[in-house]
Structure formats: structure tokens, C-alpha cells
Design a protein around this motif. Structure first.
Motif, PDB file in Angstrom:
ATOM      1  N   ALA A   7      29.916  38.866  35.980  1.00 48.05           N
ATOM      2  CA  ALA A   7      31.322  39.247  35.818  1.00 48.05           C
ATOM      3  C   ALA A   7      31.397  40.631  35.181  1.00 48.05           C
ATOM      4  O   ALA A   7      30.403  41.154  34.668  1.00 48.05           O
ATOM      5  N   ASP A   8      32.588  41.220  35.243  1.00 44.47           N
ATOM      6  CA  ASP A   8      32.880  42.459  34.505  1.00 44.47           C
ATOM      7  C   ASP A   8      31.845  43.551  34.765  1.00 44.47           C
ATOM      8  O   ASP A   8      31.254  44.111  33.842  1.00 44.47           O
ATOM      9  N   SER A  56      33.071  36.752  38.623  1.00 41.37           N
ATOM     10  CA  SER A  56      34.339  36.266  38.060  1.00 41.37           C
ATOM     11  C   SER A  56      35.219  37.396  37.531  1.00 41.37           C
ATOM     12  O   SER A  56      35.503  37.480  36.343  1.00 41.37           O
ATOM     13  N   GLY A  57      35.638  38.284  38.411  1.00 40.04           N
ATOM     14  CA  GLY A  57      36.610  39.303  38.058  1.00 40.04           C
ATOM     15  C   GLY A  57      36.049  40.615  37.582  1.00 40.04           C
ATOM     16  O   GLY A  57      34.955  40.707  37.039  1.00 40.04           O
ATOM     17  N   GLY A  92      40.040  40.643  38.620  1.00 41.81           N
ATOM     18  CA  GLY A  92      40.628  40.415  37.305  1.00 41.81           C
ATOM     19  C   GLY A  92      41.732  41.389  36.974  1.00 41.81           C
ATOM     20  O   GLY A  92      42.396  41.935  37.864  1.00 41.81           O
ATOM     21  N   HIS A 165      38.860  34.201  35.135  1.00 39.33           N
ATOM     22  CA  HIS A 165      38.890  35.470  34.411  1.00 39.33           C
ATOM     23  C   HIS A 165      40.041  35.387  33.420  1.00 39.33           C
ATOM     24  O   HIS A 165      41.215  35.478  33.790  1.00 39.33           O
ATOM     25  N   GLY A 194      34.948  35.125  33.118  1.00 46.12           N
ATOM     26  CA  GLY A 194      34.918  36.573  33.049  1.00 46.12           C
ATOM     27  C   GLY A 194      36.015  37.064  32.134  1.00 46.12           C
ATOM     28  O   GLY A 194      36.872  36.306  31.705  1.00 46.12           O
ATOM     29  N   HIS A 195      35.998  38.340  31.826  1.00 49.24           N
ATOM     30  CA  HIS A 195      36.990  39.083  31.027  1.00 49.24           C
ATOM     31  C   HIS A 195      36.462  39.448  29.649  1.00 49.24           C
ATOM     32  O   HIS A 195      36.625  40.585  29.217  1.00 49.24           O
ATOM     33  N   TYR A 210      30.986  32.867  29.125  1.00 48.08           N
ATOM     34  CA  TYR A 210      31.074  34.234  29.651  1.00 48.08           C
ATOM     35  C   TYR A 210      29.663  34.804  29.827  1.00 48.08           C
ATOM     36  O   TYR A 210      28.850  34.734  28.901  1.00 48.08           O
TER      37      TYR A 210
END
Length: 387
Positions: A7-8, A56-57, A92, A165, A194-195, A210
Motif C-alpha cells: 500500500a501507499d 490498498s490505495g 485512496g 484504505h 492502507g493509508h 498496515y
């Protein structure tokens, strides 16, 4: 079953605010670092022979992306396509409308979640049935509690994975608020979050956590960054962290410094095997001469001349530089300083300004000059309110 949770990635992150004296070789490495990490992620996916990749985003740092970034993403996903590896991708708060912008067609192995919760299905070569539920952001601020729209796992699937996210919070918070209890009630086997850029676990079994960023994006995102390689054991999905970031951000705190030579020697004793961007914070009391040399940048320049090529000193700061504002108040300076720095180091103007705002406005406040201006304004505000 085996898959990767990432993610990210923030492709296209500008890395604003680094010293202009950064050598060209390191500057290019920084500018390419998110893309380098992404390419390594794809290579790892192939070498590990995973069944699918989950992102995930915030694949991108912004909704609109350059043709070069789009081409690189297309090429990398096509590598997975040739290896028969599926990609499940959500967007996201940073790249929330990326799929609505003009872009290259996704390879057939890429499955993008729309801006409402939906479930996609995959049957592995082993015959195992996988359900993956996720969503892409509708706006830059997803205040609705989207977790309520996620279906409960059914008996028709062997594994159910959630892509989410967002952040723990209550209705009205800006980033798809949720709580762990709400996720547990869905009976999923894994929640790929995510995030939040810091790798962390919210629940053990089923895993809710995460993976963090692939590449640290600023000096506050210290340490190794990477992804989770997830495998099944006795029908439990177990993640294992794999470091992948080409550049590491770290912080060194010096609480005892006798003179400039001592300071330099302490920094030079810092060992790093990877390319490391090091922020040095001095909490010791210093004499006037050393304070003057630090303030003028003389010590920093001298230190940079002596450090090895894989180590770049981002800055040299002293605790007293930030605040002596509340020295007479009954506030512990250590905790006050840490809180003050955290607020402004993590400030991202894109989270607070409309997408229609001019780019130069965003760039200014994301840079060191803009952040310093905000710090000064806050200091003045606090000073004016002191009793």
C-alpha cells in the motif's frame, strides 16, 4: 495460497524540501526511489511465485500522473500478467480519481475496485476460492464509514480478504473511519490496510494491519519500509515483512556533545549498509561558538565532506532552535518539542487544500520554507496567548 499486501506506494512523490546541495547522483536516486521500490515489488512478486498482489490505495501520489509514470505502471503490471499473477488495486485519498483520468488501458490481470464497495472473486490453481472486497475513494475526504458496506464472509469462499484504505475513527472523520470490532464482525481471513504509513498490526488472527509505505517519503518516516508476504498455514493467513526501500531515512539524537570534533565523530560512527538519509538532532547544551557554527551551516558542510557516499546528512538541528517559547510555563519542554515537531513534520497541504488550488501554493507549503513559515506563525500565536 500466497499473496503480497502492499500500500501507499505514492508514485510521483516530489520529495520537496531536501537541501539544494544534495549531490546530483543522490537527487536522482531520491526522485526515482518510489518507482524503484515499485519495480522491486513486482520482481519479488514474480520470484516468490505469488498467486496475486493486493495494493490498498495510494498507488499514485496524485490523481493525475505523468505519461512516464503511467507507462512504467503499465509495463510492470504487464510483467505480472505474463507471469499469470493477478493484481487487485484500490485508490485512496491521494489518487482517488486516478481511474477516471486519461490513462493507458490496464492489462487484463489488473482488477480495479470502483468507488463503491464491491467483491471480486478468484479461483486459484489449487481450486481454492478467494473473495476480495474493497473500494476506491469517492473524494479526497471519505468521511462515510465505508466499513458498514462490506459484506460478511459466506461459506462459499475459502478465504475472504478485505482491502481498506482508512484510519480508526468515528463517523465524520476524513479517512474512511472504522474500528477493529467492526472488521472482526465481517469474519474475514485478512484485512489489507492502507493509508497509515507506519507498518503496524491492529489484530493478530485474523490479521488486521498496515503494511506501511514501500519507500519512506520524508525524514519522519524512518526505518526499513516494504510489504507483507502472506502465506497460508493451517488455514490461517500469516504475513511476513520484507524490506524493499532503496533509501532509508533515519534520525540520530545526540544528548552529549563536548565540541564540534566530538559531534562530527559521533555522526561518523553511525553505521549504515544502505543509502541512508540521516537527520541529526542535538539535545545537549552547546557553547555559543558551536551554536553559531551550526546556525551558519559551517558544521553541516564540514560534516558532509567527511561522510561516506552512502550517507547523507539531511540536517543538523538543536532542541533550542525550535522552542524556548514556554520555558517559564509548567510544560515539559521535551514533550512539547516532540508534539510541535510531529504536527508540522507530518503536515501535508494536499490534505487541506482543494485540488483546484494552484500547484505553486501546494509546493510552497510542502517545502521547508512554507513549513517554517507555518511554524513561525504558530509560535507567534502561542506567544500571544500566553498568560
Amino acid at each position: 495460497m500466497k499473496f503480497i499486501h502492499a500500500a501507499d506506494i505514492h508514485l510521483g512523490n516530489p520529495f520537496i524540501g531536501l537541501d539544494q546541495t544534495l549531490p546530483n547522483g543522490l537527487k536522482k536516486l531520491v526522485q526515482q526511489s518510489t518507482l524503484t521500490a515499485f519495480k522491486d515489488l513486482i520482481s519479488s512478486s514474480i520470484s516468490e511465485k505469488i498467486d496475486f498482489l493486493v495494493i490498498s490505495g495510494d498507488l499514485y501520489n496524485a490523481t493525475q500522473n505523468s505519461p512516464q509514470i503511467q507507462e512504467s505502471v503499465n509495463q510492470q503490471f504487464e510483467r505480472l500478467n505474463r507471469a499469470d499473477i493477478a493484481v487487485f488495486l484500490s485508490f485512496g485519498n491521494h489518487d482517488f480519481e486516478a481511474n477516471k483520468q486519461s490513462h493507458l488501458a490496464w492489462p487484463k490481470n489488473v482488477h480495479v475496485f470502483e468507488q463503491s464497495v464491491e467483491t471480486k472473486y478468484l479461483t486459484l490453481k489449487t481450486g481454492e476460492k478467494i473473495a476480495l472486497t474493497g473500494f476506491s475513494y469517492q473524494t479526497q475526504r471519505q468521511t462515510k464509514k465505508v466499513i458498514n458496506d462490506f459484506p460478511v464472509k459466506t461459506e462459499t469462499t475459502d478465504y475472504h480478504i478485505g482491502l481498506y484504505h482508512g484510519a480508526i475513527g468515528i463517523d465524520g472523520d476524513p479517512y474512511a473511519p472504522f474500528n477493529v470490532g467492526e472488521m472482526l464482525r465481517k469474519n474475514y481471513d485478512y484485512w489489507a490496510l492502507g493509508h497509515i504509513h507506519l507498518r503496524q498490526k491492529l489484530n493478530d488472527q485474523p490479521f488486521i494491519g498496515y503494511s506501511g509505505v514501500l519507500q519512506g517519503l520524508n525524514r519522519k518516516e524512518v526505518g526499513e519500509k516494504g510489504y507483507y508476504l502472506v502465506t497460508s498455514k493451517n488455514h490461517v493467513l500469516i504475513p511476513k515483512f520484507h524490506a524493499i526501500s532503496p533509501i532509508i531515512w533515519e534520525e540520530l539524537i545526540l544528548s552529549e556533545v563536548s565540541d564540534e570534533l566530538d559531534l562530527i565523530n559521533q555522526v561518523l560512527n553511525y553505521k549504515s549498509t544502505k543509502i541512508t538519509f540521516l537527520s541529526v538532532k542535538i539535545t545537549a547544551q552547546l557553547d555559543n561558538l558551536l551554536n553559531q557554527r551550526l546556525a551558519s551551516g559551517t558544521t553541516l558542510e564540514k560534516l558532509r565532506e567527511k561522510t561516506p557516499m552512502n550517507l547523507w546528512i539531511v540536517n543538523l538541528t538543536t532542541a533550542h532552535e525550535m522552542l524556548n517559547l514556554l520555558a517559564e510555563d509548567n510544560i515539559d519542554q521535551k514533550y512539547w518539542l516532540e508534539s510541535f515537531e510531529t504536527v508540522f513534520s507530518n503536515f501535508v497541504i494536499s490534505d487541506y487544500v482543494s485540488n483546484q488550488a494552484p500547484t505553486f501554493v501546494r509546493d510552497y507549503f510542502m517545502g521547508e520554507e512554507g513549513k517554517k513559515s507555518l511554524q513561525n506563525k504558530m509560535q507567534q500565536l502561542i506567544q500571544s496567548r500566553k498568560v
